[in-house]
Design an enzyme around this catalytic site. Sequence first.
Site, mmCIF file in Angstrom:
data_model
loop_
_atom_site.group_PDB
_atom_site.id
_atom_site.type_symbol
_atom_site.label_atom_id
_atom_site.label_comp_id
_atom_site.label_asym_id
_atom_site.label_seq_id
_atom_site.Cartn_x
_atom_site.Cartn_y
_atom_site.Cartn_z
ATOM 1 N N SER A 250 0.753 -1.227 0.055
ATOM 2 C CA SER A 250 -0.017 -0.080 0.031
ATOM 3 C C SER A 250 0.989 1.323 -0.012
ATOM 4 O O SER A 250 1.678 1.347 -1.007
ATOM 5 C CB SER A 250 -1.092 -0.102 1.264
ATOM 6 O OG SER A 250 -1.919 0.953 0.946
ATOM 7 N N LEU A 251 0.777 2.163 0.844
ATOM 8 C CA LEU A 251 1.644 3.203 1.095
ATOM 9 C C LEU A 251 3.259 2.705 1.013
ATOM 10 O O LEU A 251 4.263 3.570 0.598
ATOM 11 C CB LEU A 251 1.432 4.111 2.292
ATOM 12 C CG LEU A 251 2.240 5.311 2.601
ATOM 13 C CD1 LEU A 251 2.081 6.283 1.451
ATOM 14 C CD2 LEU A 251 1.713 6.143 3.862
#
Length: 407
Positions: A250-251
């Site tokens: 994700s991030l």
Amino acid sequence: MSNTAASVVSVGANHVFSSGRSSSRTFQDGYFDYNLLKFLGLATYSGAEIGECFETASRIVDGDPESWVEAWLSTAKRVEGYADEAFAGGHKVSAKEAWLRATTYYQAAFFFVQYKDPRKKQIYEKHTSCFQKAGKLFEPTLQVLSIPYEGKSLFGYFLRVDDKPRPTVLIQMGADGSSEQIYFSGGGAAALRRGYNALIFEGPGQTGTFMRDPSLTYRFDWEVPLKAVVDYALTLPQVDPDRLALIAYSLGGFLGPRAVAFEKRISACIVSGLVPSPSHLAGNRIERIKEADGKYDHSQNYLLYEHMAKYGLNNGIEDIDEFAKYWSSYELYGLEDKITCPLLVLQAAAEGEQNVALAKEFFDKLPNPKNKFRLTVEDEGAEMHCQKGNAMLLHAIEFDWLDDVLA
């Protein structure tokens, strides 16, 4: 297996990512439906039971966060109670399995509790307590880590196959998971099955570290905390220093590539969801938050009152422009020639054509011939963000590639 993008169908409203055919379609509220699938998917490695999840969902009022919290808390307490009873009776396997499921159900509960709510910390501590009780019954036992970092410490776990030096994956979450979740969904358990050690860590701003020390907030130069993690990993006799890989979600699709551009002791890097510029992804969301005029949906509330706090911004909408400024420094552009270790990118089709195109355009500029870009699609039941709902395929792609690259 097809690697071409299928059409993407949006399910429900209030969803941070669009969803396709693998959505459970249990809730009209898309953010609820996405998160139900996320926790259902942990069943692959004993982190949930399908019947328990759907029974819990049946008690949730669609779109009502408090109803969500109460339903999952009820299930978590019941399953934890069974684990305690089983352990007291000497049934260690049953206790371990129930504690693992309770770990997930407590996480499901605290996910929709805002950071300033005192229940957040209380439920989080139940989440980690259940996992660590189960971890004492692992063979070899789970090690709880306090990784030295700038006079403070980063939180994490070390899982080893045995006492021999082995290839090791350093695994990190993105913005809203936990180390415990990553054991199930991010490759911790999958690593052990394949003969890899797993060191799961949470950097500054990430859930476990931030809950223990709110002064440790996100930073764009992720190579600094990663250096601390690598330094620590190399003190462990079970870690082969020549076969050290990073997996980021994700991030982490920004944080991981940024870190390996400078931390050259990493032999290979895997990201699920390459993010060359988080600010490009946030731009529309920030404008929509401003236009909402206080009538925020679940994902907007999360960004304002949960995620932004992890940058030291605690004033909600008053800090939104400062948050946008922070994210403008989160850029991979200009680092293409520095990301030299082999890189595997898994991109999920339901994140949208624009995100896939931006990721592929950046990926194509990277120099290592061993790099691989893999689009996961609806036909595979793996189109959701970070391949939620198909952990088996995710981990097969990740570790098969690592086997080849680290051989």
